[in-house]
Design a protein around this motif. Structure first.
Motif, PDB file in Angstrom:
ATOM      1  N   GLU A 137      26.305 -28.464  31.458  1.00 35.17           N
ATOM      2  CA  GLU A 137      25.613 -28.502  32.751  1.00 35.17           C
ATOM      3  C   GLU A 137      24.133 -28.846  32.588  1.00 35.17           C
ATOM      4  O   GLU A 137      23.573 -29.601  33.392  1.00 35.17           O
ATOM      5  N   ASN A 138      23.512 -28.334  31.525  1.00 33.38           N
ATOM      6  CA  ASN A 138      22.056 -28.436  31.417  1.00 33.38           C
ATOM      7  C   ASN A 138      21.560 -29.281  30.245  1.00 33.38           C
ATOM      8  O   ASN A 138      20.354 -29.436  30.082  1.00 33.38           O
ATOM      9  N   ALA A 139      22.463 -29.813  29.429  1.00 37.32           N
ATOM     10  CA  ALA A 139      22.044 -30.618  28.275  1.00 37.32           C
ATOM     11  C   ALA A 139      23.245 -31.347  27.693  1.00 37.32           C
ATOM     12  O   ALA A 139      24.398 -30.982  27.947  1.00 37.32           O
ATOM     13  N   THR A 140      22.948 -32.385  26.921  1.00 40.41           N
ATOM     14  CA  THR A 140      23.978 -33.103  26.168  1.00 40.41           C
ATOM     15  C   THR A 140      23.689 -32.941  24.682  1.00 40.41           C
ATOM     16  O   THR A 140      22.565 -33.185  24.227  1.00 40.41           O
ATOM     17  N   VAL A 141      24.682 -32.515  23.937  1.00 45.57           N
ATOM     18  CA  VAL A 141      24.562 -32.305  22.498  1.00 45.57           C
ATOM     19  C   VAL A 141      25.342 -33.402  21.801  1.00 45.57           C
ATOM     20  O   VAL A 141      26.489 -33.671  22.153  1.00 45.57           O
ATOM     21  N   PHE A 142      24.728 -34.074  20.811  1.00 45.55           N
ATOM     22  CA  PHE A 142      25.447 -35.142  20.128  1.00 45.55           C
ATOM     23  C   PHE A 142      25.116 -35.174  18.645  1.00 45.55           C
ATOM     24  O   PHE A 142      24.064 -34.711  18.209  1.00 45.55           O
ATOM     25  N   PHE A 143      26.077 -35.726  17.890  1.00 46.24           N
ATOM     26  CA  PHE A 143      25.995 -35.729  16.423  1.00 46.24           C
ATOM     27  C   PHE A 143      26.722 -36.953  15.883  1.00 46.24           C
ATOM     28  O   PHE A 143      27.730 -37.389  16.433  1.00 46.24           O
ATOM     29  N   SER A 144      26.201 -37.516  14.790  1.00 50.93           N
ATOM     30  CA  SER A 144      26.857 -38.612  14.094  1.00 50.93           C
ATOM     31  C   SER A 144      26.813 -38.365  12.598  1.00 50.93           C
ATOM     32  O   SER A 144      25.794 -37.892  12.066  1.00 50.93           O
ATOM     33  N   SER A 145      27.896 -38.698  11.918  1.00 49.07           N
ATOM     34  CA  SER A 145      27.921 -38.554  10.463  1.00 49.07           C
ATOM     35  C   SER A 145      26.955 -39.519   9.785  1.00 49.07           C
ATOM     36  O   SER A 145      26.665 -39.379   8.602  1.00 49.07           O
ATOM     37  N   GLN A 146      26.449 -40.507  10.540  1.00 46.11           N
ATOM     38  CA  GLN A 146      25.444 -41.413   9.984  1.00 46.11           C
ATOM     39  C   GLN A 146      24.085 -40.721   9.839  1.00 46.11           C
ATOM     40  O   GLN A 146      23.197 -41.208   9.139  1.00 46.11           O
ATOM     41  N   ASP A 147      23.916 -39.596  10.532  1.00 46.37           N
ATOM     42  CA  ASP A 147      22.713 -38.762  10.417  1.00 46.37           C
ATOM     43  C   ASP A 147      23.199 -37.327  10.204  1.00 46.37           C
ATOM     44  O   ASP A 147      23.116 -36.485  11.098  1.00 46.37           O
ATOM     45  N   PRO A 148      23.749 -37.052   9.020  1.00 50.03           N
ATOM     46  CA  PRO A 148      24.579 -35.853   8.822  1.00 50.03           C
ATOM     47  C   PRO A 148      23.873 -34.518   8.825  1.00 50.03           C
ATOM     48  O   PRO A 148      24.528 -33.479   8.863  1.00 50.03           O
ATOM     49  N   HIS A 149      22.542 -34.508   8.791  1.00 48.06           N
ATOM     50  CA  HIS A 149      21.843 -33.230   8.668  1.00 48.06           C
ATOM     51  C   HIS A 149      21.220 -32.747   9.976  1.00 48.06           C
ATOM     52  O   HIS A 149      20.551 -31.713   9.987  1.00 48.06           O
ATOM     53  N   SER A 150      21.422 -33.493  11.063  1.00 45.48           N
ATOM     54  CA  SER A 150      20.802 -33.064  12.314  1.00 45.48           C
ATOM     55  C   SER A 150      21.715 -33.311  13.503  1.00 45.48           C
ATOM     56  O   SER A 150      22.511 -34.248  13.512  1.00 45.48           O
ATOM     57  N   MET A 151      21.597 -32.445  14.476  1.00 48.31           N
ATOM     58  CA  MET A 151      22.286 -32.571  15.753  1.00 48.31           C
ATOM     59  C   MET A 151      21.212 -32.727  16.825  1.00 48.31           C
ATOM     60  O   MET A 151      20.155 -32.094  16.743  1.00 48.31           O
ATOM     61  N   LYS A 152      21.464 -33.566  17.814  1.00 46.66           N
ATOM     62  CA  LYS A 152      20.469 -33.831  18.843  1.00 46.66           C
ATOM     63  C   LYS A 152      20.866 -33.141  20.146  1.00 46.66           C
ATOM     64  O   LYS A 152      22.049 -33.000  20.466  1.00 46.66           O
ATOM     65  N   VAL A 153      19.837 -32.717  20.891  1.00 46.10           N
ATOM     66  CA  VAL A 153      20.042 -32.116  22.204  1.00 46.10           C
ATOM     67  C   VAL A 153      19.188 -32.896  23.199  1.00 46.10           C
ATOM     68  O   VAL A 153      17.958 -32.943  23.073  1.00 46.10           O
ATOM     69  N   ALA A 154      19.842 -33.526  24.172  1.00 51.71           N
ATOM     70  CA  ALA A 154      19.147 -34.338  25.172  1.00 51.71           C
ATOM     71  C   ALA A 154      19.199 -33.662  26.529  1.00 51.71           C
ATOM     72  O   ALA A 154      20.232 -33.130  26.942  1.00 51.71           O
ATOM     73  N   THR A 155      18.067 -33.679  27.217  1.00 51.40           N
ATOM     74  CA  THR A 155      17.999 -33.224  28.606  1.00 51.40           C
ATOM     75  C   THR A 155      17.438 -34.375  29.439  1.00 51.40           C
ATOM     76  O   THR A 155      17.288 -35.496  28.940  1.00 51.40           O
ATOM     77  N   ASP A 156      17.092 -34.116  30.678  1.00 51.76           N
ATOM     78  CA  ASP A 156      16.499 -35.154  31.521  1.00 51.76           C
ATOM     79  C   ASP A 156      15.032 -35.384  31.194  1.00 51.76           C
ATOM     80  O   ASP A 156      14.406 -36.324  31.736  1.00 51.76           O
TER      81      ASP A 156
END
Length: 331
Positions: free
Chosen positions: A260-279
């Motif tokens: 509802e309040n954010a999008t969380v995304f991850f790729s094995s091409q950047d294996p050590h970090s997960m991103k959190v996107a908001t508006d």
């Protein structure tokens, strides 16, 4: 704890490395149908990505067998890690459980669900541990996603998409398996099952599956695209993956989860970090190395044996449900 590794391909080597790293585990023996090739495998390609290297000297005192039954009789291990071709899973796991040995069995459990049920019943009757290696449940980025789903930190989960692709495997015995079309279960049961298992673990089994499968070198379902829907919630899961590409196509996997309040995304091409996107922006969240999942799952299995507890985080019943859901994608 004395452990035997059965099958010295990519996953067998990965588990061997993690056993050698743990001072509480002792590699009692390795079983492989071509034992003379074990040392040469240490320097060849064994998988679609690297999980580390084994030094030949670390295996100098490890006994080697070509016959699993003989190994069980002579070595009497506490546990075994079975990482052989899927068609042999039931036979090898049954042999170990009947001998009173705890079993860590690589995924997929068994393509035939009835075979999986019989192994669960046998393990229960023998009071022995049976765990299936669904490593994604133990990978840091996916653990972080599950924690955010469970906690509601970003609100309710609305949409989850999971993807996993590789080139068609040609290392080890995989090229020969192309001649035995369908025997491995193809990408659906061998590769995409990782995301199917994770999705059912965090969202439950879907009420409706809209799926399309395409054939490849190994089976009639080497590419899978599916939408999962649930009658009691608005959440939608999309799963996309396969190994229809040429052999040198690089492995990659990832997820995007809209809350509802954010999008969380991850790729094995950047294996050590997960991103959190908001508006209003994107932040990066540090996560551990995905390869930690392989050691985490094995050490969890060993810890369950020592504590005498069933592997609640990855029960064989749950792993069998993932197999059943895989079959629903082919209807």
């Amino acid at each position: 704890m004395d452990i035997v590794v059965v099958g010295f391909g990519f996953m067998g080597m990965t588990h061997t490395l993690n056993i050698l790293k743990n001072p509480n585990l002792h590699l009692k023996a390795i079983v492989d149908k071509v034992p003379e090739n074990i040392l040469t495998k240490l320097t060849g390609q064994s998988g679609n990505f690297s999980t580390g290297n084994i030094d030949a000297k670390d295996l100098s005192d490890v006994k080697i067998y070509s016959d699993f039954a003989e190994c069980l009789k002579v070595e009497k291990p506490d546990a075994c890690v079975i990482a052989v071709h899927t068609a042999l899973h039931h036979e090898m796991a049954e042999m170990a459980l009947k001998a009173g040995v705890n079993v860590f069995l690589e995924k997929p459990f068994c393509i035939d669900a009835e075979e999986g049920e019989s192994l669960i019943n046998l393990a229960r009757s023998k009071n022995k541990m049976l765990m299936i290696g669904h490593v994604v449940r133990f990978m840091p980025a996916y653990e972080a996603l599950k924690n955010r789903i469970d906690s509601g930190e970003y609100g309710r989960l609305e949409f989850l998409t999971l993807s996993r692709f590789s080139g068609v495997p040609i290392w080890g015995q995989w090229k020969d398996k192309q001649k035995d079309f369908g025997s491995s279960g193809g990408a659906l049961f061998d590769l995409v099952i990782h995301d199917i298992d994770f999705a059912q673990w965090v969202c439950g089994a879907p009420d409706q599956i809209e799926a399309r499968c395409l054939p490849g070198k190994l089976s009639n379902h080497d590419y899978v695209s599916a939408l999962w829907k649930y009658t009691d919630s608005d959440v939608v899961v999309k799963i996309d993956g396969g190994n229809t590409f040429h052999a040198d196509y690089p492995f990659h996997a990832g997820f995007s989860a809209r809350f509802e309040n954010a999008t969380v995304f991850f790729s094995s091409q950047d294996p050590h970090s997960m991103k959190v996107a908001t508006d209003t922006g994107i932040i990066s969240v540090s996560v551990g190395d995905a390869n930690e999942g392989f050691s985490n799952e094995l050490y969890y299995f060993a810890d369950c044996i020592l504590k005498g507890t069933w592997p609640d985080r990855c029960t064989p019943e749950s792993a069998l449900e993932s197999v059943r859901i895989c079959h629903r994608h082919t209807l």
